[in-house]
Design an enzyme around this catalytic site. Structure first.
Site, PDB file in Angstrom:
ATOM      1  N   THR A   1       9.562  -7.502   1.465  1.00 28.34           N
ATOM      2  CA  THR A   1       9.769  -7.679   2.899  1.00 28.34           C
ATOM      3  C   THR A   1      10.402  -9.025   3.226  1.00 28.34           C
ATOM      4  O   THR A   1      11.115  -9.145   4.231  1.00 28.34           O
ATOM      5  CB  THR A   1       8.421  -7.537   3.641  1.00 28.34           C
ATOM      6  OG1 THR A   1       7.877  -6.244   3.344  1.00 28.34           O
ATOM      7  CG2 THR A   1       8.590  -7.660   5.144  1.00 28.34           C
TER       8      THR A   1
ATOM      9  N   THR B   1       4.333  -7.702  -0.639  1.00 29.76           N
ATOM     10  CA  THR B   1       2.879  -7.879  -0.580  1.00 29.76           C
ATOM     11  C   THR B   1       2.091  -6.679  -1.097  1.00 29.76           C
ATOM     12  O   THR B   1       0.909  -6.818  -1.417  1.00 29.76           O
ATOM     13  CB  THR B   1       2.433  -8.192   0.863  1.00 29.76           C
ATOM     14  OG1 THR B   1       2.826  -7.119   1.723  1.00 29.76           O
ATOM     15  CG2 THR B   1       3.033  -9.499   1.352  1.00 29.76           C
TER      16      THR B   1
END
Length: 344
Positions: free
Chosen positions: A24, A104
């Site tokens: 991300t 993540t």
């Protein structure tokens, strides 16, 4: 680990190398709102330019592309590649520290794989983002800046692999993602009070050799109340050398699963079984007696995961199994287990 050096580095002009993997932190948003983590060369360059404008002139940064994908696609092969990449960067004695920019979703597995191998005193800071690079409130730039500053700081030496996200700094072992969207995305499951002996930050023994995660199958099996052993047996049939069973409470299993584990201990003692828990915090311990209780399981050679949850326990079990030969290595893994998991 012959490619890793412990040579002292200069602190006058520290050089930090950023290993990029996609995620991300370099992702973009397409029409319709979906986030795409990939093809991030342009985003990485923009990230570096912004970082250099914010860093003190004394800190030098460079980037090395290692992977370029959403971390939800990562697995044993990617862990192997990242362990190799970090070791390769640290061959250079002029490097003060390493930053890994990572998605993540599977960051907790990657940091465990890295930390088990990281005997070099120079810090490795792993960071990421919860919002994509083109979001007006993206948290990636601030996280990356914090990670680079940490990696460049001599105070961070000897602490191993560190997770840096949302202004939090956490050691690798015991870390897990605790929130899907909040900026402070990770928490560390560890005792409230330090255990006796060495300070907690120094209790992170590394492996005696280079583990290879690819080709060492370890499966995680969820064992909620009332479940049977169908999933467990399927994993065994698929060739698992290790199983991490996610039970309830302090690592207790439903009766049908416990029965299958007892059979497995007799029929396949070469398969190493460990129990974790679905409870977010606290320790999985062999406390309770009776079928499925941790104490009964321990008598059959089942390991407890302590403060590690199933994601990191899987990485540790795969690492230990990969360093042993099939079959004969199970006893060795059981003997070594408590040395490497958190606060044994």
């Amino acid at each position: 680990m012959d490619r890793v050096t412990s040579v002292e580095t200069s602190t006058d002009t520290p050089h930090v190398v950023i290993c990029t993997t996609g995620g991300t932190i370099t992702a973009s948003t397409v029409p319709g709102g979906a986030v795409v983590a990939g093809d991030s060369a342009a985003a990485t360059q923009a990230m570096l330019e912004g970082l250099r404008s914010a860093l003190p002139a004394s800190i030098r940064v460079s980037a090395r592309a290692v992977l370029d994908a959403d971390s939800s696609t990562f697995g044993p092969a990617e862990w192997d590649g990242l362990v190799d990449a970090v070791a390769d960067v640290l061959v250079d004695p002029e490097v003060a520290g390493v930053v890994v920019a990572h998605g993540t979703d599977t960051l907790e597995e990657t940091v465990m794989a890295l930390d088990l191998h990281h005997s070099d005193p120079r810090p490795v800071a792993v960071t990421g983002a919860q919002l994509p690079a083109d979001h007006p409130e993206s948290d990636g730039p601030a996280n990356l800046l914090d990670a680079v500053l940490l990696a460049a700081d001599p105070v961070s030496r000897g602490l191993g692999v560190l997770v840096v996200l949302g202004r939090a700094i956490l050691q690798a072992r015991g870390v897990r993602k605790w929130h899907t969207t909040e900026p402070v995305a990770f928490a560390r499951n560890a005792p409230d009070q330090p255990v006796e002996g060495l300070p907690p930050e120094l209790e992170r023994p590394t492996l005696p050799g280079r583990a290879r995660f690819s080709g060492t199958r370890v499966d995680v099996v969820s064992c909620p109340p009332g479940s049977d052993a169908v999933a467990l047996r399927a994993c065994v049939d698929a060739g698992a050398r290790g199983l991490v069973l996610e039970g309830t409470g302090s690592g207790n299993l439903p009766p049908l699963v416990a029965e299958a584990v007892a059979d497995l201990a007799v029929e396949r003692p070469d398969i190493v079984v460990a129990t974790s828990t679905r409870v977010p915090r606290g320790e999985a311990t062999p406390t309770y007696s009776g079928p499925g209780g941790g104490a009964d399981l321990a008598r059959r050679g089942v390991l407890s995961c302590g403060y590690l949850r199933s994601s990191q326990a899987r990485v540790l079990l795969a690492a230990l199994l990969s360093l042993t030969e099939d079959g004969a290595g199970a006893a060795s893994v059981r003997a070594q287990w408590s040395r490497y998991h958190l606060y044994s």
